[in-house]
Design a protein around this motif. Structure first.
Motif, PDB file in Angstrom:
ATOM      1  N   GLU A 294       0.828  -1.204   0.000  1.00  0.00           N
ATOM      2  CA  GLU A 294       0.000   0.000   0.000  1.00  0.00           C
ATOM      3  C   GLU A 294       0.865   1.258   0.000  1.00  0.00           C
ATOM      4  OE1 GLU A 294      -2.763  -0.219   3.222  1.00  0.00           O
ATOM      5  OE2 GLU A 294      -3.819  -1.963   2.397  1.00  0.00           O
ATOM      6  N   HIS A 298       0.792   4.146  -2.796  1.00  0.00           N
ATOM      7  CA  HIS A 298       0.706   5.551  -2.372  1.00  0.00           C
ATOM      8  C   HIS A 298       1.824   6.369  -3.024  1.00  0.00           C
ATOM      9  CE1 HIS A 298       0.587   9.109   0.191  1.00  0.00           C
ATOM     10  NE2 HIS A 298       1.840   8.889   0.519  1.00  0.00           N
ATOM     11  N   HIS A 301       0.948   7.442  -6.495  1.00  0.00           N
ATOM     12  CA  HIS A 301       0.030   8.580  -6.556  1.00  0.00           C
ATOM     13  C   HIS A 301       0.757   9.897  -6.296  1.00  0.00           C
ATOM     14  CE1 HIS A 301      -3.158   5.508  -6.290  1.00  0.00           C
ATOM     15  NE2 HIS A 301      -3.935   6.439  -6.830  1.00  0.00           N
TER      16      HIS A 301
END
Length: 442
Positions: A294, A298, A301
């Motif tokens: 995760e 992240h 992004h």
């Protein structure tokens, strides 16, 4: 590092390994754990050996990295035994006799020929879990590398003892010092080869002693993720330097990457600063319970947002990640475990019994899929690159219309950016081994 500190930390480290070995042997149904240091390998049609690399399981127990032909014998309830090969040899440097803070904890046997080790190993090899490469075996004891034993030991490697963390802090200090010398050489106009020589001199390690082959990239070479060619002549103008280079201390690795802009590359420096700020944010998330996959997503992004903010793409960050455009500019994983190996073992393991935790879809090069826990150490190494091969593929995709190709083409001369730190998870704020090492040099 003061020997007194190592003397204080080592007994608990050894006790931890003995406890783990006992559990691993019980799971595999064995009585003894044998670890072969390894043997020299010779080049085809020659008597020239390749640089020796010790079995990482061997150097986990003691800071000995140059003793081919040696063995460790671990039997629950007994002192560990080191069978140390110190051959009669006037052609090569013979390994020095064992000495230091750790020797009092071992029964040490010196042998002069590799085959003599057999007389000091447990006689029934069927009762032994023997870890090592096939060529490290001797007639009576051949590595069997039992899966149940290795699964347990590899899974536990993710957690570092205080002794191991101390070793890694020293390796980070050596690497940071050498990176400073490399930057100075770059600023002085040195070639890639010249920068490498400056690095080695400051690290005080040979190329074979480093944990991996240094990546020293000037200009567009930074777009080759594992570039190791080392051009001897400097370019007409040095626009950028990407250097991914480490250091070793008693078998433990540091893995550090920095990117520098040339004197006339202000716009590139702005992009470097943006990636550096993002990287610090990712490091701050190295906390217990954080899913590493995760964190990797992240990072995509955030980096896609940087691409948009700096005018490389016109689509939203979310669209760039969902469409895979972010992976064109950031095609590798956010990082990996580090310790006895640069890419330390166990990054995909589901439990101490084995199993695999898959990578997230669309991210085939991520090297760590576990959940972060205290006392684990990992790299955080985001990057943005201008790779001709990947950009050419993007030009033929529907998303090509949302790319500012003029700006992308203008940045090809810089190759790319990667910022990498080694970060230890604690019960509180993470410990950034790399940033702390650089700060200590000021």
């Amino acid at each position: 590092m003061p020997t007194a500190l190592l003397s204080q930390l080592y007994p608990q480290h050894l006790a931890t390994l003995q406890h783990q070995a006992g559990i691993a042997l019980e799971r595999g149904g064995y009585d003894h754990l044998l670890i072969a240091a390894g043997q020299l390998h010779y080049q085809f049609l020659d008597d020239l050996p390749y640089p020796f690399q010790v079995n990482p399981h061997f150097k986990h127990w003691l800071p000995v990295t140059r003793a081919p032909g040696s063995w460790l014998v671990i039997t629950p309830g007994q002192r560990p035994r080191l069978i140390y090969l110190q051959p009669y040899d006037y052609w090569h440097v013979v390994p020095e006799a064992p000495a230091g803070y750790w020797v009092e904890h071992f029964d040490i046997v010196i042998v002069r020929e590799a085959r003599e080790a057999a007389g000091h190993l447990p006689p029934d090899s069927k009762r032994c879990a023997i870890i090592g490469e096939a060529s490290a075996g001797i007639d009576t004891h051949v590595p069997n590398n039992p899966e149940a034993v290795l699964n347990y030991l590899h899974f536990q490697r993710a957690w570092k003892t205080e002794y191991e963390l101390a070793m890694m802090r020293v390796a980070s200090h050596l690497g940071a010092r050498a990176h400073r010398a490399a930057e100075a050489a770059f600023r002085a106009g040195a070639s890639e080869y010249g920068i490498q020589m400056a690095y080695l001199a400051a690290a005080r390690e040979t190329e074979n002693e480093l944990p991996y082959s240094n990546i020293v990239c000037l200009n567009e070479h930074g777009a080759v993720l594992h570039y190791t060619n080392l051009e001897r002549n400097p370019p007409l103008q040095s626009h950028s330097l990407l250097i991914d280079a480490g250091a070793s201390f008693h078998g433990y690795a540091a893995d550090i990457t920095r990117t520098y802009a040339g004197a006339q590359a202000a716009e590139f420096q702005q992009l470097v600063d943006a990636v550096d700020a993002a990287q610090r944010g990712f490091c701050a998330r190295v906390r217990p319970g954080q899913s590493y996959p995760e964190l990797h997503v992240h990072a995509h992004h955030v980096l896609a947002g940087i691409l948009r903010e700096h005018g490389f793409i016109r689509m939203s960050a979310e669209s760039a990640v969902e469409s895979g455009v972010s992976s064109v500019f950031f095609p590798h994983g956010l990082g990996h475990y580090i310790g006895l190996q640069v890419h330390d073992i166990g990054g995909f393991q589901q439990s101490d019994a084995g199993g695999t935790l898959p990578r997230p879809a669309g991210h085939p090069y991520l090297r760590l899929t576990r959940t972060i826990e205290a006392n684990q150490v990992m790299t955080i190494e985001p990057g943005l690159y201008f790779i001709d091969l990947l950009l050419a593929e993007l030009r033929n995709r529907p998303e090509a219309g949302d790319v500012n190709w003029d700006k992308v083409d203008a940045f090809r001369r810089y190759g790319g950016i990667r910022i990498e730190d080694d970060v230890a998870c604690t019960a509180d704020a993470p410990e950034n081994l790399t940033r702390d090492a650089f700060a200590a040099l000021n």
